[in-house]
Design a protein around this motif. Sequence first.
Motif, PDB file in Angstrom:
ATOM      1  N   SER A  61       3.327  -6.324  -5.748  1.00  0.00           N
ATOM      2  CA  SER A  61       3.745  -6.174  -4.360  1.00  0.00           C
ATOM      3  C   SER A  61       5.236  -5.863  -4.289  1.00  0.00           C
ATOM      4  CB  SER A  61       3.449  -7.459  -3.579  1.00  0.00           C
ATOM      5  OG  SER A  61       4.051  -7.414  -2.300  1.00  0.00           O
ATOM      6  N   ASP A  62       5.577  -4.883  -3.458  1.00  0.00           N
ATOM      7  CA  ASP A  62       6.982  -4.524  -3.238  1.00  0.00           C
ATOM      8  C   ASP A  62       7.412  -4.909  -1.830  1.00  0.00           C
ATOM      9  OD1 ASP A  62       9.418  -3.455  -4.137  1.00  0.00           O
ATOM     10  OD2 ASP A  62       9.010  -1.516  -3.217  1.00  0.00           O
ATOM     11  N   GLY A  63       6.675  -5.865  -1.256  1.00  0.00           N
ATOM     12  CA  GLY A  63       7.035  -6.361   0.063  1.00  0.00           C
ATOM     13  C   GLY A  63       6.434  -5.542   1.196  1.00  0.00           C
ATOM     14  N   PHE A  64       6.883  -5.839   2.396  1.00  0.00           N
ATOM     15  CA  PHE A  64       6.382  -5.150   3.585  1.00  0.00           C
ATOM     16  C   PHE A  64       7.516  -4.960   4.570  1.00  0.00           C
ATOM     17  CE2 PHE A  64       6.217  -9.577   4.725  1.00  0.00           C
ATOM     18  CZ  PHE A  64       6.396  -9.633   6.097  1.00  0.00           C
ATOM     19  N   LEU A  69       3.681   1.844  15.524  1.00  0.00           N
ATOM     20  CA  LEU A  69       2.531   2.728  15.663  1.00  0.00           C
ATOM     21  C   LEU A  69       2.774   3.767  16.750  1.00  0.00           C
ATOM     22  CD1 LEU A  69      -0.206  -0.029  15.582  1.00  0.00           C
ATOM     23  CD2 LEU A  69       0.157   1.696  13.831  1.00  0.00           C
ATOM     24  N   PRO A  70       2.440   5.022  16.489  1.00  0.00           N
ATOM     25  CA  PRO A  70       2.498   6.025  17.566  1.00  0.00           C
ATOM     26  C   PRO A  70       1.536   5.643  18.686  1.00  0.00           C
ATOM     27  CG  PRO A  70       2.224   7.055  15.405  1.00  0.00           C
ATOM     28  CD  PRO A  70       2.015   5.592  15.210  1.00  0.00           C
ATOM     29  N   VAL A  95       2.421  -3.575   9.935  1.00  0.00           N
ATOM     30  CA  VAL A  95       3.430  -3.483   8.889  1.00  0.00           C
ATOM     31  C   VAL A  95       3.019  -2.440   7.855  1.00  0.00           C
ATOM     32  CG1 VAL A  95       4.042  -5.924   9.155  1.00  0.00           C
ATOM     33  CG2 VAL A  95       2.438  -5.232   7.352  1.00  0.00           C
ATOM     34  N   LYS A  96       3.985  -2.006   7.085  1.00  0.00           N
ATOM     35  CA  LYS A  96       3.755  -1.129   5.939  1.00  0.00           C
ATOM     36  C   LYS A  96       3.790  -1.988   4.685  1.00  0.00           C
ATOM     37  CE  LYS A  96       5.872   2.889   3.640  1.00  0.00           C
ATOM     38  NZ  LYS A  96       6.977   3.883   3.759  1.00  0.00           N
ATOM     39  N   GLU A  97       2.650  -2.074   3.985  1.00  0.00           N
ATOM     40  CA  GLU A  97       2.564  -2.804   2.713  1.00  0.00           C
ATOM     41  C   GLU A  97       2.854  -1.835   1.570  1.00  0.00           C
ATOM     42  OE1 GLU A  97       2.220  -5.704   1.456  1.00  0.00           O
ATOM     43  OE2 GLU A  97       1.541  -7.008   3.094  1.00  0.00           O
ATOM     44  N   LYS A  98       3.740  -2.252   0.650  1.00  0.00           N
ATOM     45  CA  LYS A  98       4.131  -1.401  -0.471  1.00  0.00           C
ATOM     46  C   LYS A  98       3.692  -2.044  -1.786  1.00  0.00           C
ATOM     47  CE  LYS A  98       8.284  -1.712   1.159  1.00  0.00           C
ATOM     48  NZ  LYS A  98       9.759  -1.601   1.333  1.00  0.00           N
ATOM     49  N   TYR A 108       4.859   4.358  -9.739  1.00  0.00           N
ATOM     50  CA  TYR A 108       4.201   4.994  -8.596  1.00  0.00           C
ATOM     51  C   TYR A 108       4.154   3.973  -7.473  1.00  0.00           C
ATOM     52  CZ  TYR A 108       0.343   7.568  -6.241  1.00  0.00           C
ATOM     53  OH  TYR A 108      -0.445   8.268  -5.370  1.00  0.00           O
ATOM     54  N   ARG A 109       4.031   4.445  -6.223  1.00  0.00           N
ATOM     55  CA  ARG A 109       3.947   3.477  -5.117  1.00  0.00           C
ATOM     56  C   ARG A 109       2.858   3.849  -4.131  1.00  0.00           C
ATOM     57  NH1 ARG A 109       8.935   2.205  -1.199  1.00  0.00           N
ATOM     58  NH2 ARG A 109       7.837   3.522   0.304  1.00  0.00           N
ATOM     59  N   HIS A 110       1.970   2.890  -3.894  1.00  0.00           N
ATOM     60  CA  HIS A 110       0.993   3.000  -2.822  1.00  0.00           C
ATOM     61  C   HIS A 110       1.573   2.392  -1.557  1.00  0.00           C
ATOM     62  CE1 HIS A 110      -2.353   4.416  -5.171  1.00  0.00           C
ATOM     63  NE2 HIS A 110      -2.401   3.352  -5.942  1.00  0.00           N
ATOM     64  N   ASN A 111       1.199   2.958  -0.421  1.00  0.00           N
ATOM     65  CA  ASN A 111       1.587   2.417   0.878  1.00  0.00           C
ATOM     66  C   ASN A 111       0.344   2.249   1.747  1.00  0.00           C
ATOM     67  OD1 ASN A 111       4.499   2.605   0.387  1.00  0.00           O
ATOM     68  ND2 ASN A 111       4.189   4.801   0.516  1.00  0.00           N
ATOM     69  N   PHE A 112       0.252   1.099   2.412  1.00  0.00           N
ATOM     70  CA  PHE A 112      -0.880   0.814   3.283  1.00  0.00           C
ATOM     71  C   PHE A 112      -0.376   0.318   4.632  1.00  0.00           C
ATOM     72  CE2 PHE A 112      -2.279   0.145  -1.058  1.00  0.00           C
ATOM     73  CZ  PHE A 112      -3.464   0.837  -1.105  1.00  0.00           C
TER      74      PHE A 112
END
Length: 217
Positions: A61-64, A69-70, A95-98, A108-112
Amino acid sequence: MLGLAVAAVVITGLGDRPEILTGKYGQPAYKAKLEQYLNLDGITVRREWVFGNCSEVTYISDGFEPFELPNNRSSIDFFTNEAMSGAGEDILIAVKEKVVVRGCGKTYRHNFLAWHDRRNTLPNMDFLRDGETIASIDAQFKASSLAFDAMQAMRRANGPDNCQQLPGLYDTRIESRPETGGWSEIWSMALCDVKHDFRMTFTPANGTVTVKSELIR
């Protein structure tokens, strides 16, 4: 199938998230949901494009960070089939989870996107663009459309004819950060075994962002 996709993904370093985000069932349900997403075929194929046959891959986890939101956002949560309402009063927090993925000398980095919808007691998640992009959702859509159309045109001209996939965006990297307003990013697309990099130039002006795409590899 890759070695990295054989075993179930286990994420480490995921600190406790606020209850308003995790919902009634708390951190264990939230962590399980994030790991489910990391194990989806559409996610593992992106890692295949990056890591190849690397079998020693870690997920940290790289935090959040808060995510705005649009107003016109509409989505379906994969696991609950709950519609995500665009009404502000229904979304309590987003939130954006990294998640940083490392293996065989690569990072590499996933974003959710994660959110708490008052109508659903379980945590909700959706996909965001992987990598580092700082473009707005609308600008990302413009850039994706340009890259997708270019990949389809090259497919019609050069193949592969037997590919059963659609072009997929699997990474974004910042090339030059904003100094006078504009900036550029490298977006990586794949179609089966064919990969291409595009330089996306973002130019804000008069409340909108113009996006130009250039094939560089």
